[in-house]
Design a protein around this motif. Sequence first.
Motif, short mmCIF file in Angstrom:
data_model
loop_
_atom_site.label_atom_id
_atom_site.label_comp_id
_atom_site.label_asym_id
_atom_site.label_seq_id
_atom_site.Cartn_x
_atom_site.Cartn_y
_atom_site.Cartn_z
N LEU A 83 60.52 43.90 122.76
CA LEU A 83 61.02 45.25 122.99
C LEU A 83 60.31 45.90 124.16
O LEU A 83 59.74 46.99 124.07
CB LEU A 83 60.85 46.10 121.71
CG LEU A 83 61.41 45.47 120.42
CD1 LEU A 83 61.17 46.40 119.24
CD2 LEU A 83 62.90 45.16 120.56
N THR A 84 60.38 45.25 125.30
CA THR A 84 59.58 45.66 126.46
C THR A 84 60.00 47.02 127.01
O THR A 84 59.18 47.71 127.64
CB THR A 84 59.68 44.61 127.57
OG1 THR A 84 61.07 44.35 127.84
CG2 THR A 84 59.00 43.32 127.15
N TRP A 85 61.25 47.41 126.84
CA TRP A 85 61.70 48.70 127.36
C TRP A 85 60.97 49.87 126.70
O TRP A 85 60.88 50.95 127.27
CB TRP A 85 63.21 48.84 127.16
CG TRP A 85 63.67 48.45 125.79
CD1 TRP A 85 63.82 49.26 124.70
CD2 TRP A 85 64.05 47.13 125.37
NE1 TRP A 85 64.25 48.54 123.62
CE2 TRP A 85 64.42 47.23 124.00
CE3 TRP A 85 64.14 45.90 126.02
CZ2 TRP A 85 64.84 46.13 123.28
CZ3 TRP A 85 64.55 44.80 125.29
CH2 TRP A 85 64.90 44.92 123.94
N ILE A 131 59.60 51.22 136.61
CA ILE A 131 61.02 51.31 136.95
C ILE A 131 61.81 51.83 135.75
O ILE A 131 62.75 52.62 135.90
CB ILE A 131 61.57 49.94 137.39
CG1 ILE A 131 60.79 49.41 138.60
CG2 ILE A 131 63.05 50.03 137.70
CD1 ILE A 131 60.81 50.31 139.80
N ALA A 132 61.45 51.40 134.55
CA ALA A 132 62.15 51.85 133.35
C ALA A 132 61.99 53.36 133.14
O ALA A 132 62.95 54.05 132.77
CB ALA A 132 61.64 51.10 132.13
N ILE A 133 60.80 53.88 133.39
CA ILE A 133 60.61 55.32 133.19
C ILE A 133 61.27 56.11 134.32
O ILE A 133 61.53 57.31 134.19
CB ILE A 133 59.11 55.67 133.05
CG1 ILE A 133 58.95 56.95 132.22
CG2 ILE A 133 58.42 55.80 134.40
CD1 ILE A 133 57.54 57.23 131.77
N ALA A 169 68.02 48.76 123.60
CA ALA A 169 67.61 48.36 124.96
C ALA A 169 68.46 49.05 126.01
O ALA A 169 67.97 49.41 127.08
CB ALA A 169 67.72 46.85 125.11
N GLY A 170 69.73 49.24 125.72
CA GLY A 170 70.65 49.78 126.71
C GLY A 170 70.54 51.28 126.95
O GLY A 170 71.30 51.83 127.76
N ARG A 171 69.62 51.93 126.27
CA ARG A 171 69.42 53.36 126.50
C ARG A 171 68.59 53.59 127.75
O ARG A 171 67.86 52.71 128.20
CB ARG A 171 68.69 53.98 125.31
CG ARG A 171 69.45 53.92 124.02
CD ARG A 171 68.66 54.58 122.92
NE ARG A 171 68.30 55.96 123.31
CZ ARG A 171 68.37 56.99 122.49
NH1 ARG A 171 68.78 56.82 121.26
NH2 ARG A 171 68.03 58.18 122.90
N SER A 172 68.67 54.79 128.29
CA SER A 172 67.79 55.17 129.39
C SER A 172 66.51 55.75 128.81
O SER A 172 66.55 56.59 127.91
CB SER A 172 68.47 56.21 130.28
OG SER A 172 67.54 56.70 131.24
N TYR A 173 65.38 55.30 129.33
CA TYR A 173 64.08 55.85 128.93
C TYR A 173 63.48 56.64 130.09
O TYR A 173 62.26 56.77 130.20
CB TYR A 173 63.17 54.72 128.46
CG TYR A 173 63.68 54.12 127.16
CD1 TYR A 173 63.40 54.72 125.95
CD2 TYR A 173 64.52 53.01 127.18
CE1 TYR A 173 63.90 54.21 124.76
CE2 TYR A 173 65.04 52.49 126.01
CZ TYR A 173 64.72 53.10 124.80
OH TYR A 173 65.24 52.60 123.63
N ARG A 174 64.35 57.20 130.89
CA ARG A 174 63.93 58.06 131.99
C ARG A 174 63.16 59.27 131.47
O ARG A 174 63.60 59.94 130.54
CB ARG A 174 65.17 58.52 132.76
CG ARG A 174 64.91 59.62 133.78
CD ARG A 174 64.33 59.06 135.05
NE ARG A 174 64.09 60.11 136.02
CZ ARG A 174 62.86 60.54 136.38
NH1 ARG A 174 61.77 60.01 135.86
NH2 ARG A 174 62.73 61.48 137.29
N SER A 202 72.13 51.00 136.90
CA SER A 202 71.00 51.91 136.64
C SER A 202 70.03 51.93 137.80
O SER A 202 69.47 52.98 138.14
CB SER A 202 70.28 51.51 135.35
OG SER A 202 69.59 50.27 135.48
N LEU A 203 69.82 50.79 138.45
CA LEU A 203 68.94 50.77 139.61
C LEU A 203 69.53 51.59 140.75
O LEU A 203 68.82 52.33 141.45
CB LEU A 203 68.69 49.33 140.08
CG LEU A 203 67.93 48.43 139.11
CD1 LEU A 203 67.76 47.03 139.71
CD2 LEU A 203 66.56 49.01 138.76
N GLY A 204 70.82 51.50 140.92
CA GLY A 204 71.47 52.26 141.97
C GLY A 204 71.45 53.75 141.73
O GLY A 204 71.65 54.53 142.67
N ALA A 205 71.21 54.15 140.47
CA ALA A 205 71.20 55.57 140.13
C ALA A 205 69.80 56.19 140.19
O ALA A 205 69.66 57.40 139.98
CB ALA A 205 71.80 55.78 138.74
N ILE A 206 68.78 55.39 140.43
CA ILE A 206 67.42 55.94 140.51
C ILE A 206 67.32 56.86 141.72
O ILE A 206 67.62 56.45 142.84
CB ILE A 206 66.37 54.81 140.58
CG1 ILE A 206 66.32 54.06 139.24
CG2 ILE A 206 64.99 55.36 140.94
CD1 ILE A 206 65.38 52.86 139.24
#
Length: 296
Positions: free
Chosen positions: A78-80, A121-123, A176-181, A203-207
């Motif tokens: 559960l790395t996210w 990157i996840a945050i 996993a598919g949630r955003s943890y921003r 998601s990367l393109g939306a950072i």
Amino acid sequence: MDRAAHRPIRQHRQRRARCGAGGGARRGLILLSHGFGGSASTLAWFGAGLAAHGFIAVALNHPGNNGSEPTTVEGYTLTWLRAVDLSAVIDAMRADSTFGDQIDPARIGAAGHSYGGYTAIAIAGGITDPERTPAFCRSPAADALCTSQSGATELRQKSLSRLTTDPDFRQRYGLAGRSYRDERVRAVFAMAPGPVPSFTPESLGAISIPLAIVAGSADEVTPPASGAEALGKAVPHATLKLLPGAGHFVFFGTCTLAGRLVIGRAVCRDPDGTDRDEVHAETLRLALDFFTANLR
């Protein structure tokens, strides 16, 4: 969602922080995330350098995936939720009786190495699809990333078993598919980040926050083509610095003689022509310039 709803956060999580010189002005806070199976101490050189220039730097040991305790199935899989660890540290630091009043809440950043870079990157908004990395490793593009955790076969098997027998674990895996921003984090600095293929391209393109990436051109664990370079192309306005000839573990602290004996050559030895102390100095300079410019 609060990670406490998924997996207890250890109340005794190791937290190491250093402040720069005294003074009344509030300071930027930088969160430091270690790599897979690493520890807060592996980035001590980086945190100390940030602190010496006026930032508050705080590193943590991610529960279930650090060098101070056995790796758990949750910590492996559960790395996210590592991003949730960082959010919890922001809460704790802002409530801390020593550091809370010194932190400028508008100047919070994150940095990490390897899986710590992934965490940063996840945050920042990168969303994990845990099926993407296995798919990458079955493709013609597969590289050393796919064999860098060859010793984790037992954990992989336990994870697959838990997915079929443990409804609670399966439910957490499904998040996993949630955003943890975390909107409080305004800039991220990723060193040899990986595994980049696990992030969804959308998601990367939306950072939208500033991202700086530093990696070694000879990285043998997270090769630049699928890691740092791919990330630099996917995230708008990201900057990328490749350090010629440097490997993956160059971002660890410089090993003492005792460290070489205990930890081993793979972590302590760099490719010929690479000076780890010089790499640290350049990386720290890049990070200071980046955070100073983007946390104002």
